[in-house]
Write an enzyme that holds these catalytic residues in place. Structure first.
Site, mmCIF file in Angstrom:
data_model
loop_
_atom_site.group_PDB
_atom_site.id
_atom_site.type_symbol
_atom_site.label_atom_id
_atom_site.label_comp_id
_atom_site.label_asym_id
_atom_site.label_seq_id
_atom_site.Cartn_x
_atom_site.Cartn_y
_atom_site.Cartn_z
ATOM 1 N N HIS A 113 45.047 45.263 50.100
ATOM 2 C CA HIS A 113 44.398 44.301 50.991
ATOM 3 C C HIS A 113 45.330 43.861 52.120
ATOM 4 C CE1 HIS A 113 46.815 40.982 49.418
ATOM 5 N NE2 HIS A 113 46.612 41.503 48.220
ATOM 6 N N GLY A 114 44.738 43.413 53.230
ATOM 7 C CA GLY A 114 45.527 42.837 54.306
ATOM 8 C C GLY A 114 46.258 41.581 53.852
ATOM 9 N N SER A 122 47.330 38.116 52.885
ATOM 10 C CA SER A 122 46.537 36.948 52.488
ATOM 11 C C SER A 122 47.217 35.664 52.963
ATOM 12 C CB SER A 122 46.375 36.902 50.964
ATOM 13 O OG SER A 122 47.591 36.489 50.347
ATOM 14 N N ASN A 131 50.250 35.349 50.882
ATOM 15 C CA ASN A 131 51.309 36.266 51.319
ATOM 16 C C ASN A 131 52.061 35.634 52.489
ATOM 17 O OD1 ASN A 131 49.148 39.130 50.904
ATOM 18 N ND2 ASN A 131 50.746 38.447 49.502
ATOM 19 N N THR A 135 50.755 35.009 44.000
ATOM 20 C CA THR A 135 49.302 34.851 44.116
ATOM 21 C C THR A 135 48.568 35.248 42.847
ATOM 22 O OG1 THR A 135 49.523 35.342 46.471
ATOM 23 C CG2 THR A 135 47.297 35.338 45.555
ATOM 24 N N GLU A 193 44.808 42.004 41.004
ATOM 25 C CA GLU A 193 46.267 41.930 41.053
ATOM 26 C C GLU A 193 46.820 41.605 39.668
ATOM 27 O OE1 GLU A 193 49.126 42.691 41.770
ATOM 28 O OE2 GLU A 193 49.481 41.793 43.745
ATOM 29 N N ARG A 201 59.153 40.135 39.375
ATOM 30 C CA ARG A 201 58.345 40.778 40.417
ATOM 31 C C ARG A 201 58.261 42.288 40.256
ATOM 32 N NH1 ARG A 201 59.745 40.688 45.953
ATOM 33 N NH2 ARG A 201 57.541 41.021 46.372
ATOM 34 N N ASN A 222 50.136 45.363 42.935
ATOM 35 C CA ASN A 222 50.507 45.792 41.587
ATOM 36 C C ASN A 222 49.447 46.629 40.890
ATOM 37 O OD1 ASN A 222 53.258 44.756 40.946
ATOM 38 N ND2 ASN A 222 52.323 42.845 41.636
#
Length: 248
Positions: A9-10, A12, A15, A21, A87, A114, A184
C-alpha cells in the site's frame, strides 16, 4: 510462465508519523494516494492488465488497490478481501513511535521486533481495544486465530495458506492476478517463494507503492522478480523503510 504482481500500500498516515501500525486501520496519507496513482499509471504504461485482485481488510491496502485499478480502468474486476493478507500484528507496539522505542529499548531490540523472523513484539491483553476480537470485521474469525501479537513467522503461517488455497489456483487458471497488501504480509510471501532464511528476510525491505512482479514456473516457483522502478528510485525508497527506527 505465469506472472503475479504485488504492491505494498501507499504511505499511510501512521507511516508518515513513523508509528507501528499493524492491524490499526489507518488511512493513506496524501503522499500514499499519489504513490498508488503513480503505481496504477506505471502498470498501465507497462502494458499490464488484471482479471482478479486480492487485498486485506485494512483500508490503506483497499484504497491503494482501488486507486491502482481506477488508473487502469479496471474498477470492475473481482476483488477478494481477507484478513489473512493483513499486516503483521504489532501487539502492544501499535501506535508507538519507532524512533522513540529505539531510544527506550535500544536499536537491537527494535530491529528484532521489526525485522527478525521469529521474535514477536510484546502482546496485547484481550481487554485492549486494539485486540482484533473487539473489531466487528473479525466477528467470523475463530477467536483462537486472532493474534495478540505476531512475529513474521506467525504472519507467514496465516498468509501462505491463503496464497496456496486462493491465489495460486487463480494464477494456474491463467488469470492475471494483482495483490495489494502490506510490508510484512508481502515479506511472508517473498520469503516463502524465494525460500529465504530468517537472516535473509531480515534484510529485505518492501517499499510503499512500487509494483513487484514475480515470474513463476509451472510449479509456482520463482523464475525471477523485479520492481517496476529504476534502481536509484527503488534504493531510495527501500532506505526510507530501513531508516524508520531513527526518524521521529
Amino acid at each position: 510462465m505465469y506472472k503475479v504482481v504485488m504492491i505494498r500500500h501507499g504511505e499511510s498516515e501512521w507511516n508518515k508519523l513513523n508509528l507501528f501500525t499493524g492491524w490499526t486501520d489507518v488511512d493513506l496519507s496524501d503522499r500514499g494516494v499519489e504513490e498508488a496513482i503513480w503505481a496504477g499509471k506505471k502498470l498501465k504504461e507497462e502494458g499490464y492488465t488484471f482479471d482478479v485482485a486480492f487485498t486485506s481488510v485494512l483500508k490503506r491496502a483497499i484504497k491503494t488497490l482501488n486507486l491502482v485499478l481506477e488508473q487502469m480502468n479496471l474498477d470492475w474486476i473481482p476483488v477478494y478481501k481477507h484478513w489473512r493478507l493483513n499486516e503483521r500484528h504489532y501487539g502492544a507496539l501499535q501506535g508507538l513511535n519507532k524512533a522513540e522505542m529505539t531510544e527506550r529499548y535500544g536499536e537491537q531490540q527494535v530491529l528484532l521486533w521489526r525485522r527478525s523472523y521469529d521474535v514477536p513484539p510484546p502482546p496485547l491483553e484481550k481487554t485492549d481495544p486494539r485486540w482484533p476480537g473487539n473489531d466487528p470485521r473479525y466477528a467470523l474469525v475463530p477467536e483462537d486465530e486472532l493474534p495478540l501479537c505476531e512475529s513474521l513467522k506467525d504472519t507467514e503461517a496465516r498468509v501462505v495458506p491463503y496464497w496456496a488455497d486462493m491465489i495460486v489456483p487463480a494464477i494456474k487458471e491463467g488469470k492475471k492476478v494483482l495483490i495489494s497488501a502490506h510490508g510484512n504480509s508481502m515479506r511472508a510471501i517473498v520469503k516463502y517463494l524465494d525460500k529465504m532464511s530468517g537472516e535473509e528476510i531480515a534484510k529485505t525491505n518492501i517499499p510503499t507503492g512500487i509494483p513487484l512482479v514475480y515470474e513463476l514456473d509451472e510449479s509456482m516457483r520463482p523464475i525471477r522478480h523485479y520492481y517496476l522502478a529504476d534502481e536509484d528510485f527503488l534504493k531510495a525508497k527501500e532506505q526510507e523503510v530501513a531508516n524508520q527506527i531513527y526518524k521521529k
